[in-house]
Design a protein around this motif. Structure first.
Motif, PDB file in Angstrom:
ATOM      1  N   GLU A 192       0.840  -1.209   0.000  1.00  0.00           N
ATOM      2  CA  GLU A 192       0.000   0.000   0.000  1.00  0.00           C
ATOM      3  C   GLU A 192       0.871   1.254   0.000  1.00  0.00           C
ATOM      4  O   GLU A 192       0.589   2.213  -0.721  1.00  0.00           O
ATOM      5  N   ASP A 238       3.943   1.441  -1.082  1.00  0.00           N
ATOM      6  CA  ASP A 238       4.661   1.491  -2.358  1.00  0.00           C
ATOM      7  C   ASP A 238       3.782   1.932  -3.524  1.00  0.00           C
ATOM      8  O   ASP A 238       4.206   2.720  -4.360  1.00  0.00           O
ATOM      9  N   PHE A 239       2.540   1.424  -3.578  1.00  0.00           N
ATOM     10  CA  PHE A 239       1.734   1.594  -4.784  1.00  0.00           C
ATOM     11  C   PHE A 239       0.492   2.470  -4.628  1.00  0.00           C
ATOM     12  O   PHE A 239      -0.123   2.840  -5.627  1.00  0.00           O
ATOM     13  N   HIS A 240       0.129   2.794  -3.389  1.00  0.00           N
ATOM     14  CA  HIS A 240      -1.058   3.631  -3.139  1.00  0.00           C
ATOM     15  C   HIS A 240      -0.724   4.688  -2.096  1.00  0.00           C
ATOM     16  O   HIS A 240      -1.502   4.938  -1.168  1.00  0.00           O
ATOM     17  N   ASP A 284      -0.558   7.986  -1.968  1.00  0.00           N
ATOM     18  CA  ASP A 284      -1.471   9.115  -1.742  1.00  0.00           C
ATOM     19  C   ASP A 284      -2.691   8.689  -0.929  1.00  0.00           C
ATOM     20  O   ASP A 284      -3.146   9.435  -0.049  1.00  0.00           O
ATOM     21  N   SER A 285      -3.217   7.508  -1.188  1.00  0.00           N
ATOM     22  CA  SER A 285      -4.364   7.001  -0.430  1.00  0.00           C
ATOM     23  C   SER A 285      -4.000   6.742   1.032  1.00  0.00           C
ATOM     24  O   SER A 285      -4.793   7.017   1.936  1.00  0.00           O
ATOM     25  N   VAL A 286      -2.807   6.215   1.259  1.00  0.00           N
ATOM     26  CA  VAL A 286      -2.327   5.981   2.619  1.00  0.00           C
ATOM     27  C   VAL A 286      -2.238   7.310   3.367  1.00  0.00           C
ATOM     28  O   VAL A 286      -2.737   7.443   4.491  1.00  0.00           O
ATOM     29  N   GLU A 307      -3.765  10.124   2.736  1.00  0.00           N
ATOM     30  CA  GLU A 307      -5.099  10.697   2.916  1.00  0.00           C
ATOM     31  C   GLU A 307      -5.822  10.017   4.080  1.00  0.00           C
ATOM     32  O   GLU A 307      -6.465  10.685   4.888  1.00  0.00           O
ATOM     33  N   LYS A 308      -5.711   8.701   4.183  1.00  0.00           N
ATOM     34  CA  LYS A 308      -6.341   7.969   5.284  1.00  0.00           C
ATOM     35  C   LYS A 308      -5.760   8.408   6.625  1.00  0.00           C
ATOM     36  O   LYS A 308      -6.491   8.617   7.601  1.00  0.00           O
TER      37      LYS A 308
END
Length: 121
Positions: free
Chosen positions: A101, A103-105, A107-109, A111-112
């Motif tokens: 997560e 490594d590849f997501h 921005d989502s991490v 934001e959460k």
């Protein structure tokens, strides 16, 4: 009851310091690209009771963990559940992210984490 201070095992300081100096690539990415300069103070490799958590925001009573492969074994998941239950006794919320997560997501991490901190202030 909200606790502002959580106990820590001071005997674990050498281990915590070593972990701060030797973060995983994913921990380092999250620290240097987001958490280090976050407007609310976040600590890395913080001792809580007899655990060393990856990141800790005392103001939001939030623990952030970045989990490698060992956390996905049956033994690792059992340990993490027990650890999270103990941390919950101090009114701490635990957010867990896998290395993938981060490594590849990324921005989502981020934001959460941001949304969770803001909701707990």
């Amino acid at each position: 009851m909200k606790l502002d201070i959580v106990p820590k095992n001071h005997g674990m300081l050498p281990q915590a310091r070593a972990l701060r100096r030797n973060m995983t690539p994913q921990e380092a990415k999250l620290w240097y690209q987001f958490l280090r300069n976050y407007p609310v103070k976040i600590y890395k490799q913080r001792i809580i009771e007899s655990f060393i958590v990856d990141f800790y925001c005392s103001k939001a009573q939030l623990v952030i963990e970045v989990d490698g492969a060992q956390h996905f074994s049956e033994q690792g998941q059992t340990y993490d559940r027990e650890r999270s239950a103990i941390l919950a006794q101090y009114h701490l919320q635990v957010l867990r992210f896998s290395n993938a997560e981060v490594d590849f997501h990324f921005d989502s991490v981020c934001e959460k984490i941001h949304q969770t901190i803001q909701s707990r202030l």
